[in-house]
Enzyme design. Structure first.
Site, PDB file in Angstrom:
ATOM      1  CD  GLU A 239      -2.359   1.067  -4.303  1.00  0.00           C
ATOM      2  OE1 GLU A 239      -2.669   0.584  -2.850  1.00  0.00           O
ATOM      3  OE2 GLU A 239      -3.495   1.729  -4.987  1.00  0.00           O
TER       4      GLU A 239
ATOM      5  CD  GLU B 229     -11.458  -8.510   3.355  1.00  0.00           C
ATOM      6  OE1 GLU B 229     -11.144  -8.819   4.480  1.00  0.00           O
ATOM      7  OE2 GLU B 229     -10.924  -7.938   2.403  1.00  0.00           O
TER       8      GLU B 229
ATOM      9  CB  CYS C  32      -9.919  -4.836  14.238  1.00  0.00           C
ATOM     10  SG  CYS C  32      -8.965  -3.776  12.192  1.00  0.00           S
TER      11      CYS C  32
ATOM     12  CD  GLU D  39     -14.355  -9.104  -5.468  1.00  0.00           C
ATOM     13  OE1 GLU D  39     -15.650 -10.255  -5.930  1.00  0.00           O
ATOM     14  OE2 GLU D  39     -14.239  -8.498  -4.751  1.00  0.00           O
TER      15      GLU D  39
ATOM     16  CB  SER E  30      -5.063   1.034  -1.283  1.00  0.00           C
ATOM     17  OG  SER E  30      -4.417  -0.104  -1.732  1.00  0.00           O
TER      18      SER E  30
ATOM     19  CD  GLU F  90      -3.448   0.349   1.680  1.00  0.00           C
ATOM     20  OE1 GLU F  90      -3.593  -0.595   2.853  1.00  0.00           O
ATOM     21  OE2 GLU F  90      -4.252   0.906   2.440  1.00  0.00           O
TER      22      GLU F  90
ATOM     23  CE  LYS G 233     -10.345  -8.437   7.833  1.00  0.00           C
ATOM     24  NZ  LYS G 233      -9.724  -7.577   7.376  1.00  0.00           N
TER      25      LYS G 233
ATOM     26  CB  CYS H 170      -7.111  -2.893   6.443  1.00  0.00           C
ATOM     27  SG  CYS H 170      -5.963  -2.300   5.484  1.00  0.00           S
TER      28      CYS H 170
END
Lengths: 171, 673
Positions: B316, B432, B600, B437, B390, B313, B429, B370
């Site tokens: 990036e 996710e 989190c 994908e 990102s 990241e 999560k 994240c």
């Protein structure tokens, strides 16, 4: 230019927010106006309203589900609500109800196939001394008799009142 | 009253015309500083005018039971379990929503009060369907403990014989069982006021009332971001995470499967609470032993992937900055040449576009990716800004992709037989890891996501007392990660790690020169939105790891890196609206967003209950753990550098890393068909 129904609805709602404001408190007037012009509040219109007023769609649907006079299902142009409290009952509401059912050919809770009338109950219209009382959209009729029912319905059928005018404008 | 703020720092959602009459007295009186003496159960206390009876009682150490009241949420006063007797008043009063404006005498446990509370409970139980022993909140249910406290020994008003509602199992993350709902509306206030997502609201009226989504659609079809904050605040088992423990046990018991687990930093700071410890006791290394005892073949540290995320990241970000800089120069050149030679500007721009396409502005600020809750929030509410997010996968998914490629290669295990489990503080999560994908390796990156609560249940099931387990280390080849990875668990942590790494990569200087002990204090804390500036005074040589991408850093010399941090989607919304309006945050370069309040550590999979104090204790545990590591910067993680040397040979943001570690997003929009 071809305008989809959704686009037209959105335009109408934007006009309503211009009129009633974009505060949360504009929600009720907008919903009432929508009921007057389109006879129901669709899921799509709830989302557009939420978007315009910067609230959540689920809040709009919460309000719509709370009030009996706001409906998310299509109802007729004329909503007839007959008072079913004890005072009206004693002054002959039963006969009026039967006349309505016979004349319209629908049961209570139903809508005529032409989308003109919806029949329902009301719990006290505050006209206990002049019963039986009946509410047609926003107009109240007192001391209704089976004979009067027929003329009231005929009046509605032949009226191109506010509803019909709105319809014409839209078409 | 526009400045009236809720505890979590934003205005109420009530219309101006209705904005709390009582609250006005409250603010005004407190501003006056007027004190008032009240007597509660015969004990006197002086409180500021406008304090509620409940708050005053709490100060005196008198316990008044509550159900709909929650520290994080605005007042509702709907459950009435906190009723008390106010002398001289005919009816009982709800203490949570009674601001004291006169010197009153309150009695909290008179026979009338006890009877009323008991009746309220009886009525709630009459509409509550489900047996306690088959409920996942058995032993941690507020309704259950109240029933016990008030000696409910039979169903005075009968009970539900049949379920009234179907259980909503549509979502990968959440299960909604409205048969257990007591209509306290904590979830409504969480979703609408705290998170400003707006999925749940009370629908209908009277005895038909229920908590529902828009149009009563399944959760998977509405704008739910799966953050699970409602789970953490639900007093009963009406809302819970979609439990995968059975599948995980099945995989563990299957000898052909190689089951590996990665543990995130936040569960390690929180899991002790499930074993009766006070909040803020890190269990990292004891948990490793317990996990092996459960039967997991390998135990890895998600922080390794967090370090990887920082490198990817951060790179990036640097690439985006460089492209933006080049764009600016290009545009300036164009503007000048357009002024001087209008006829030449056309060819000039074509010439320039051969190496940088400046027709497309570089999306800055870059947003972190994240938090899967935040990602789905952005997909729903800010789809036009998705190219700012990102492209890096979250640490969980990066690790999964590496496990099924690099790790499988290294150990010779067929990736088909590897079952990857992720211990996360998060319900999103679970969503996710089921995104279509997320299978770059040809297999599902992560097979199952477990929440802290579910793992605690598994550990208890094998008869392990976690606090008394011996400590053991993480397994190789990923080893123990760095302090940078650990602080991913707390709001501002990703930003802090990124600053530590990017600063050192660019300047070649130690970040300790700028911040004591490499603790980037400006991005720490629990303030909803934080902003910091980081001047890059001088630049160093380009480190080997990214030397294939950058020739030098001279273009960054003298620049000021502007960063911001937001936690809780309500704050994220505020930042996004500011960016939309072209405000201060639109000039930022990098913004960290976390969907959950506190980051989190306050996630939807963490132990219940949650409160600001509990979250602060967990944060302290995480920062302590960071301090205890010798290596505290992602780019110094030896195992990570080894992975770049052996496997991701074309470096950060290289071809292989793009295939495995980066992803794309789906613009979902907020309109539901």
């Amino acid at each position: 230019m071809l305008v989809t129904e959704q686009e037209r609805l959105r335009d109408d709602l934007v006009k309503m927010t211009d009129r009633f404001g974009r505060d949360r408190s504009a929600l009720m007037p907008i919903l009432q106006e929508l009921m007057r012009t389109r006879y129901h509040i669709s899921e799509y219109s709830m989302q557009v309203i939420a978007d315009l007023l910067d609230i959540h769609p689920v809040e709009v649907s919460s309000v719509v589900s709370f009030y009996s006079f706001l409906e998310d299902k299509q109802r007729g142009q004329f909503v007839i609500r007959l008072c079913r409290t004890i005072a009206c009952d004693m002054s002959g509401e039963g006969n009026v109800a039967r006349q309505l059912v016979n004349d319209l050919g629908i049961e209570f809770g139903g809508t005529t196939p032409d989308g003109k009338f919806t029949l329902g109950w009301a719990n006290c219209l505050g006209m206990c001394d002049q019963g039986p009382a009946m509410l047609v959209n926003e107009k109240i009729y007192t001391q209704v008799t089976p004979e009067k029912v027929h003329s009231i319905l005929e009046e509605c059928r032949s009226t191109f009142g506010v509803h019909a005018t709105v319809d014409k404008e839209r078409c | 009253m526009s400045d009236e703020l809720l505890p979590h720092g934003h205005p109420t959602r009530a219309p101006a015309s209705q904005r709390g009459r009582t609250a006005e007295v409250l603010e005004h009186a407190k501003a006056l500083g007027k004190q008032i003496e009240v007597t509660i159960d015969g004990r006197a206390i002086t409180v500021p005018l406008g304090t509620t009876i409940l708050e005053s009682a709490q100060q005196l150490g008198i316990r008044i039971p509550t159900l709909c009241y929650h520290q994080d949420l605005c007042l509702a006063g709907v459950c009435r379990i906190c009723v008390v007797e106010v002398e001289g008043q005919r009816a009982l009063q709800a203490s949570c929503s009674y601001p004291i404006t006169a010197p009153i005498h309150v009695k909290t446990h008179t026979p009338a009060v006890r009877k009323a509370r008991r009746h309220i409970l009886d009525l709630m139980l009459a509409n509550h369907y489900g047996e306690c022993y088959t409920c996942n909140r058995n032993g941690n249910c507020e309704l259950q403990s109240l029933a016990e406290e008030y000696g409910v020994d039979y169903f005075r008003f009968g009970r539900m014989e049949k379920p009234r509602y179907e259980i909503d199992l549509s979502s990968h993350a959440l299960v909604r069982d409205m048969n257990k709902c007591v209509l306290c509306r904590r979830c409504v206030r969480t979703c609408i006021d705290l998170q400003e997502v707006g999925v749940l609201e009370a629908i209908d009226r009277g005895n038909r009332i229920k908590i529902a989504t828009f149009g009563d659609k399944p959760l998977s079809d509405v704008v739910c971001i799966n953050c699970g904050q409602c789970i953490n605040r639900c007093p009963t088992g009406a809302l819970r995470a979609n439990d995968n423990t059975d599948e995980v046990w099945q995989a563990i018991d299957d000898p052909t499967k190689h089951v590996v687990i990665q543990t995130a930093p936040s569960p390690r700071a929180g899991i002790g609470e499930c074993f009766g410890l006070p909040p803020g006791q890190p269990m990292t290394f004891r948990m490793n032993t317990a996990l092996r005892y459960c039967g997991f073949d390998k135990v890895f540290d998600t922080n390794f992937a967090a370090d990887l995320t920082i490198i990817e990241e951060g790179t990036e970000l640097l690439l985006r900055l460089k492209a933006a800089m080049a764009n600016d120069e290009c545009r300036m050149m164009n503007d000048e040449s357009a002024l001087q030679h209008p006829e030449r500007s056309q060819s000039q721009s074509i010439h320039n576009s051969s190496f940088i396409n400046h027709n497309f502005p570089v999306p800055l600020p870059q947003f972190t990716s994240c938090s899967p809750g935040w990602v789905k929030f952005a997909e729903h509410f800010y789809p036009e800004y998705l190219d700012h997010v990102s492209t890096c996968k979250s640490p969980q998914q990066m690790f999964g992709a590496l496990l099924k490629t690099f790790y499988a290669e290294k150990t010779g295990v067929n990736p088909r037989d590897i079952v990857t489990v992720a211990l996360m503080p998060c319900s999103a999560k679970k969503f996710e890891c089921n995104r279509p994908e997320m299978c770059a390796s040809g297999y599902k990156d992560i097979d199952y996501g477990l929440t802290t609560r579910e793992l605690a249940k598994m550990i208890r099931e094998v008869g392990v007392d976690l606090p008394n387990m011996p400590k053991s280390d993480f397994d190789d080849p990923f080893g123990t990660a760095t302090g940078s990875g650990v602080i991913f668990g707390v709001t501002g942590g990703v930003m802090e790690s990124a600053i530590r790494t990017v600063f050192e990569l660019v300047t070649g200087k130690k970040v300790e020169n700028l911040f004591d002990h490499a603790e980037v204090v400006p991005v720490r804390g629990f303030e909803g939105i934080r902003y910091a500036e980081l001047p890059i005074v001088e630049v160093g040589p380009v480190p080997a790891i990214i030397s294939h991408l950058f020739k030098d850093w001279n273009w960054l010399k003298g620049a000021t890196l502007k960063v911001a941090v937001a936690h809780g989607t309500a704050n994220a919304k505020r930042v996004m609206e500011d960016i939309k309006a072209g405000g201060k945050f639109s000039e930022c370069h990098f913004i960290e967003f976390m969907a959950c309040p506190g980051g989190c550590l306050g996630g939807g999979g963490q132990p219940i209950p949650t409160s600001p104090e509990i979250r602060a204790a967990r944060a302290k545990a995480i920062y302590d753990e960071d301090r205890s590591y010798t290596i505290r910067k992602s780019h110094e993680n030896p195992a990570l550098l080894q992975v770049y040397a052996d496997f991701l040979t074309d470096g950060p943001c290289g071809h292989r890393s793009h295939k495995l570690l980066h992803t794309h997003y789906t613009p979902r929009g907020k309109y539901i068909a």
